[in-house]
Scaffold this motif. Sequence first.
Motif, PDB file in Angstrom:
ATOM      1  N   LYS A   1       0.737  -1.286  -0.025  1.00  0.00           N
ATOM      2  CA  LYS A   1       0.053  -0.168   0.037  1.00  0.00           C
ATOM      3  C   LYS A   1       0.787   1.437   0.006  1.00  0.00           C
ATOM      4  O   LYS A   1       0.599   2.191  -0.530  1.00  0.00           O
ATOM      5  CB  LYS A   1      -0.871   0.058   1.347  1.00  0.00           C
ATOM      6  CG  LYS A   1      -1.886  -1.024   1.321  1.00  0.00           C
ATOM      7  CD  LYS A   1      -3.002  -1.084  -0.021  1.00  0.00           C
ATOM      8  CE  LYS A   1      -4.179  -2.140   0.101  1.00  0.00           C
ATOM      9  NZ  LYS A   1      -4.979  -2.040   1.264  1.00  0.00           N
ATOM     10  N   SER A   2       1.931   1.030   0.380  1.00  0.00           N
ATOM     11  CA  SER A   2       2.889   2.375   0.629  1.00  0.00           C
ATOM     12  C   SER A   2       4.564   1.811   0.591  1.00  0.00           C
ATOM     13  O   SER A   2       4.573   0.700   0.718  1.00  0.00           O
ATOM     14  CB  SER A   2       2.533   3.196   1.950  1.00  0.00           C
ATOM     15  OG  SER A   2       2.864   2.337   3.104  1.00  0.00           O
ATOM     16  N   TYR A   3       5.382   2.598   0.376  1.00  0.00           N
ATOM     17  CA  TYR A   3       6.595   2.371   0.472  1.00  0.00           C
ATOM     18  C   TYR A   3       7.484   3.252   1.317  1.00  0.00           C
ATOM     19  O   TYR A   3       7.462   4.422   1.358  1.00  0.00           O
ATOM     20  CB  TYR A   3       7.221   2.343  -1.126  1.00  0.00           C
ATOM     21  CG  TYR A   3       6.486   1.438  -2.040  1.00  0.00           C
ATOM     22  CD1 TYR A   3       7.172   0.187  -2.229  1.00  0.00           C
ATOM     23  CD2 TYR A   3       5.379   1.581  -2.410  1.00  0.00           C
ATOM     24  CE1 TYR A   3       6.725  -0.506  -3.079  1.00  0.00           C
ATOM     25  CE2 TYR A   3       4.930   0.711  -3.253  1.00  0.00           C
ATOM     26  CZ  TYR A   3       5.511  -0.596  -3.707  1.00  0.00           C
ATOM     27  OH  TYR A   3       4.638  -1.674  -4.267  1.00  0.00           O
TER      28      TYR A   3
ATOM     29  N   GLU B   1       7.789   7.788   4.072  1.00  0.00           N
ATOM     30  CA  GLU B   1       6.876   7.075   3.488  1.00  0.00           C
ATOM     31  C   GLU B   1       5.913   7.701   2.480  1.00  0.00           C
ATOM     32  O   GLU B   1       5.577   8.808   2.573  1.00  0.00           O
ATOM     33  CB  GLU B   1       5.919   6.507   4.524  1.00  0.00           C
ATOM     34  CG  GLU B   1       4.793   5.525   4.090  1.00  0.00           C
ATOM     35  CD  GLU B   1       3.922   4.995   5.439  1.00  0.00           C
ATOM     36  OE1 GLU B   1       3.223   4.146   5.145  1.00  0.00           O
ATOM     37  OE2 GLU B   1       4.249   5.375   6.574  1.00  0.00           O
TER      38      GLU B   1
ATOM     39  N   SER C   1       2.595   4.639  -8.226  1.00  0.00           N
ATOM     40  CA  SER C   1       1.632   3.844  -9.211  1.00  0.00           C
ATOM     41  C   SER C   1       2.563   3.265 -10.358  1.00  0.00           C
ATOM     42  O   SER C   1       3.745   2.631  -9.630  1.00  0.00           O
ATOM     43  CB  SER C   1       0.949   4.933  -9.952  1.00  0.00           C
ATOM     44  OG  SER C   1       1.763   5.993 -10.537  1.00  0.00           O
TER      45      SER C   1
ATOM     46  N   THR D   1       3.475   6.901  -1.540  1.00  0.00           N
ATOM     47  CA  THR D   1       2.780   5.814  -2.304  1.00  0.00           C
ATOM     48  C   THR D   1       3.118   6.122  -3.814  1.00  0.00           C
ATOM     49  O   THR D   1       3.477   7.356  -4.281  1.00  0.00           O
ATOM     50  CB  THR D   1       1.257   6.138  -2.218  1.00  0.00           C
ATOM     51  OG1 THR D   1       0.922   7.353  -2.833  1.00  0.00           O
ATOM     52  CG2 THR D   1       0.780   5.869  -0.934  1.00  0.00           C
TER      53      THR D   1
ATOM     54  N   ILE E   1       3.348  10.490   2.385  1.00  0.00           N
ATOM     55  CA  ILE E   1       2.685  10.083   3.753  1.00  0.00           C
ATOM     56  C   ILE E   1       3.480  10.888   4.915  1.00  0.00           C
ATOM     57  O   ILE E   1       2.767  11.511   5.562  1.00  0.00           O
ATOM     58  CB  ILE E   1       2.267   8.707   3.689  1.00  0.00           C
ATOM     59  CG1 ILE E   1       1.573   7.988   2.699  1.00  0.00           C
ATOM     60  CG2 ILE E   1       1.757   8.334   4.989  1.00  0.00           C
ATOM     61  CD1 ILE E   1       1.363   6.611   2.633  1.00  0.00           C
TER      62      ILE E   1
ATOM     63  N   SER F   1       2.238  10.170  -3.655  1.00  0.00           N
ATOM     64  CA  SER F   1       1.897  11.068  -2.586  1.00  0.00           C
ATOM     65  C   SER F   1       3.134  10.626  -1.684  1.00  0.00           C
ATOM     66  O   SER F   1       3.631   9.715  -1.626  1.00  0.00           O
ATOM     67  CB  SER F   1       0.573  10.701  -2.105  1.00  0.00           C
ATOM     68  OG  SER F   1       0.465   9.483  -1.289  1.00  0.00           O
TER      69      SER F   1
END
Length: 829
Positions: free
Chosen positions: A160-162, A192, A196, A194, A209, A207
């Motif tokens: 969901k995130s990196y 952190e 695509s 996001t 986070i 984005s």
Amino acid sequence: MAENKPINWAYPFPSKETSSNPLQLLTHMAKAKGGYYPTGENGLWHGGVHFDEGTAAVFDQSSVRCIADGEVIAYRIDERYPVSEFIHEIPRIKRAPFSTGFVLVKHTLQPPQPKTAEGGANEEQTPPSLTFYSLYMHLQDWESYQAKLDLPRPAFWEAKSYIVNTQSGGLGVRANPNANSTRLSELSKGAEITVSAAEGGFVKLVSIINGAASSALTDDGEGNLPGYVSSKFLTPRSEPKDPGTLVILGEGISIKAGELIGHPGTYQNHNDSAHPLVHLEVFSSEDVPGFIAQSRAWTNRLPDDQKTLLKVYKGASKLISHREDINAENPPKLSDAGSQIGVDLIIPQALLDGLPAANKIQVKASVDGSATPSTTHWWRLDGLFADENGNPIDGWLAEQELITTRHSPWEWQDFQWVEDIGTPLEKLAYAFNARGMLSTDEQHNYRTQISKADGGPIVALARLYDIVDSDKDGVLTSKEIQTALEKPWHAQVLGQLIVKYESEWYWNKAKWDELDPLLADENGQKNPVWEVEKQRIETLSWWKELAGKHGISGDGKVWNFQPIILLSVLVAPGAELISSENMKKIFPSSQDTVREEVRTLFNKYATLFEVNTPERISQFFAQVKAEVGDALVGKEESLWYSTEALKGKFARYFSHYPQEAEELGYKRISLAQYNTLPANVKSGYRVIRDKAYSQLPQEDEIAKRIYCCSVPGQNFHLNPGGCSEGLAYKGKGFIQLTWKENYKEVERLLKAKIPNENINIVANPDQVLETKYGLLSALGFWEWKRLNAKSGNSTTHTNEITKIVNLHTDSYEKRRENFEFIYGILKSD
């Protein structure tokens, strides 16, 4: 999954004992507080084994690892543990959490292909295959992961995130998906984000986070930020899909042996406290007896060198008692005093290969009419055998033709299979009767069920081998099963039992309701604890939702294997990554005890770090050999530098403070120059080897300056005069680890990989000087710097690795020579 390719195996939890062997790991299952195979503590059918508080002393149970290459086909992760409410003393209610989380992995089991004359696999012959599944039940809930953000997460969850995970500094945001495009900004390490779609080695930034960007990034009006970042510096922060529900994957997600499945969850019964628990189970819905028959026939095609199991027969061999004078020069003899072996036992070659060098002796003898001598292998084996009276015996075993025999794992030597159709009522009535819990009337009422269980195949086989009924009262109890599992020769027989039975995860209300009268109270009223327990069983069940998918049977009846016996038999000796003999060739000056400690630890852990091919192993030890030498002893970095060298190698500091370089570096002249000096001048020099020094280096003071950093997250801080931190974190270990921040990174990685090894190198940097932590920190550094990706079969790869390990060293040539030497040994092994 690749066809016709034998799979790799790994233990679900590594042993905490570096000297453990496959048969000892099998007996460790007796330490579980319940959940034995094939019958549990309550006497009911149990298709798997438990890892719980009892086994935690011998296994590192911090995380669960996949036991074989395969594909994840389903999982369920509780959003938070469900709770059962048991009524004890009215109105007191005991709230007991229980994990329903699990992961189901599908595997294909095949014997290896026979080799062609040229050494390749014969693709024209197709070996038999069996689809089987490994189940990891009672895993940690999602709420616990959210409470521990640094806890490693399974790769098969959705990313969901990196997290930005650069080696140092930040991560550049590029205008286009390539490294040469305009740099728009830089993300801080640890940020952190996001992303695509991926393009090449880059992903589109969506984005931020948490964390910061060095230059502001303006979104495109639809909530997306501009720019691309390199994917190789991103660590996914994954989340399970739809926590609390069963996730069935249409296409399985590949997973390798040893990769993360999850973490032990919490489980509490009505009569105990909450505790960590994992239920591991292996089963197949296919025709297992048919596969074994085909597999046995297939072994006729395989060469003798693949017979990796040694069978020792009851009454055939003698175990020679060990004496202090027994060694390679004075080997044991068959005529020496010893004890007759009173049990059958199959010994995996992996166990024999893992013995210390002193416990393996080869005796060669000439053979009339042959130029090739015969070889007798002697193995010193402790804790594995008993005499005819069941008393444990230790000593030397000779591998003798016709007396001991060799077998392929694919013969399934001594495995037996039975179909058990006994009901839970029969099994529980038998167990209650065995414990003396039934009244005379109840014994009469349930005599039919007790009799059926007593004549059932599992109990009958246990008695046939006389391995469980220790008090000879004709009754089998769970305590007797546990006692039997403590002995390798008994644990192996029980483990070789393959049982067909209805899965305990297949909900069948009628079979559980049948127990109501037996569990009723004295007045015949329903047992409230049992009613809640039935609700729990239904909640835990998942089989019917998967039936008909991925080969899962519709009726819930499957063949179950004892998981640990499979690992002890099918894990090839190749799991030993490096042998004692080869370690001695590579490090000839090292002490036997030191070399063996390193070898044992490396064989135990290197696969976790994927240093598991001849190329990677050779590159790894080429660096270690250059850093610490043939003695294999960790050492501190030498900072024996001249004043000019300090200004050149460590210009970050000494270019600002050149006078300190003049004061701290050495100054010297040649011996010839020294000899021309007047006597009064000579007194100001100290001769060391062939040089005369007017000033010796102050190595501690140099370390304080060049490795000083008082800024968290960075590796250099210009601090006049340095700081004590610099001295503490100078280079140490098998691969010289420097800088406090680097110690932190390696410690973080090691604690995630091997949390029970008490890694504490930040608070105690001298720990890296110990043999054990010197090796472990080197493995941690290797993975942190992604050196497997740079490893290959040439010295060009060695140069690339050396740049990371020690950029300014003058030993590039030596490291290349090390690699060629070590690779020459390992690739021909």
